[in-house]
Design an enzyme around this catalytic site. Structure first.
Site, short mmCIF file in Angstrom:
data_model
loop_
_atom_site.label_atom_id
_atom_site.label_comp_id
_atom_site.label_asym_id
_atom_site.label_seq_id
_atom_site.Cartn_x
_atom_site.Cartn_y
_atom_site.Cartn_z
N TYR A 33 28.98 90.11 97.76
CA TYR A 33 28.76 91.39 97.10
C TYR A 33 27.31 91.55 96.69
CZ TYR A 33 28.38 89.14 92.48
OH TYR A 33 27.96 88.38 91.41
N LYS A 147 25.85 85.05 97.46
CA LYS A 147 26.38 85.91 96.39
C LYS A 147 27.84 86.20 96.70
CE LYS A 147 24.74 89.69 93.41
NZ LYS A 147 24.99 89.00 92.15
N GLU A 180 20.61 78.08 86.28
CA GLU A 180 20.50 79.51 85.98
C GLU A 180 21.55 79.81 84.92
OE1 GLU A 180 21.50 81.98 89.39
OE2 GLU A 180 22.99 80.53 90.07
N LEU A 204 21.28 81.45 92.60
CA LEU A 204 21.17 82.70 93.34
C LEU A 204 19.72 83.14 93.19
CD1 LEU A 204 22.78 84.96 94.85
CD2 LEU A 204 22.44 86.26 92.77
#
Ligand code: PDD
Length: 286
Positions: A33, A147, A180, A204
């Site tokens: 996505y 993702k 992250e 990501l």
């Protein structure tokens, strides 16, 4: 504005949109996505997001069924029909409907859906408020550069953060290395340098992360794509998060320990201001 969806070629109200119960995105999380912000009717860094979904799709062996030009045409039309001024576009590509089986279908019919939803914008650098974070072990898989719609570890960590009154959970792997956060990238001012985890399969590669790195360079602020630990984080004078939906979000405390003087620091302030200048440049008011 009207929140609208586009499903394999037809447009309808988002609340009426439906896909097959047997869609592999729903049953198996077999999909990828993107989320793209819309400011002043204009998608922000659209081509970077389209490049990324192309790469995510390739990595799960699912070619994009439409060209970037066709996708841009769908997005332009959806934005126009919806009357969106401030919002976001969600794009999801899955391996489509098929009788449930982990194996790829012999003849996959990928589902590509888009929707546009209203999202209020803070409207400028002055409205940005800092938030608290907690830290948690990173329990995700080892291909976080894709993702993917498989977000259960992110969902659980984000929920824990919210229950602790925090906006985000900052995630760390073995050795306390900060990767992250559940839905954003993490920057920390450690000594005289701004650091963020380098691009790798463990994060990501955020579009906003890249914008922030470019801003730091333009501002001549020393920065490095260099990993840091939870211990380094606890000595950081400033911490901020970057993402499409959170934009540049200053962090005022990590695990209840204040960062800097509990307010947005000078580096964070200048990055936020430059970020809003970029919005004004790329998505000008008519
Ligand atoms: N999240 N890291 C993770 C795990 C993310 O899910 C995101 C984005 C980012 C930041 O990427 P970008 O700057 O390109 O938005 C980093 C989206 C917005 C979400 O799922 O809500």
């Amino acid at each position: 504005m009207r929140n609208l969806a586009w499903i394999n070629g037809s447009v309808c109200n988002l609340s009426e949109a439906s896909i097959s119960l047997e869609d592999r995105g729903y049953l198996l999380g077999d999909g990828v996505y993107e989320i793209i912000r819309v400011y002043n009717k204009t998608p922000f860094y659209l081509s970077a997001h389209l490049e990324r979904i192309k790469r995510s799709a390739r990595e799960i062996r699912l070619p994009l069924p439409y060209s970037p030009v066709e996708i841009e045409a769908v997005i332009t039309d959806l934005l126009k029909q919806s009357g969106c001024i401030e919002g976001y576009i969600y794009i999801q590509l899955t391996r489509g409907p098929a009788p449930r089986d982990h194996l790829f279908p012999v003849e996959p019919k990928p589902s590509m859906v888009f929707y546009v939803r209203e999202m209020a914008s803070p409207g400028g650098a002055d409205a940005v408020k800092p938030g608290k974070c907690i830290t948690l072990p990173d329990e995700r898989w080892l291909n976080c550069y894709i993702k993917s719609t498989n977000l259960l570890p992110n969902v659980l960590a984000r929920q824990k953060a919210a229950e602790a009154g925090a906006v985000e959970a900052i995630l760390y792997r073995a050795g306390g290395i900060v990767t992250e956060a559940t839905r954003s990238n993490v920057f920390a001012v450690i000594g005289d340098k701004v650091r963020t985890h380098p691009e790798s399969k463990l994060i990501l590669s955020g579009i906003t992360r890249r914008i922030a790195l470019d801003i730091l360079e333009e501002l001549d602020v020393p920065s490095a794509e260099e990993a840091f630990t939870i211990e380094d984080l606890s000595s950081a004078s400033e911490v901020f998060l970057t993402s499409t939906t959170m934009e540049i979000k200053p962090v005022c405390a990590v695990d209840e320990k204040p960062v800097g003087n509990n307010k947005t620091g000078p580096v964070g302030r200048s990055v936020i201001k430059a970020f809003w200048d970029k919005i004004a440049e790329h998505c000008p008011k008519e």
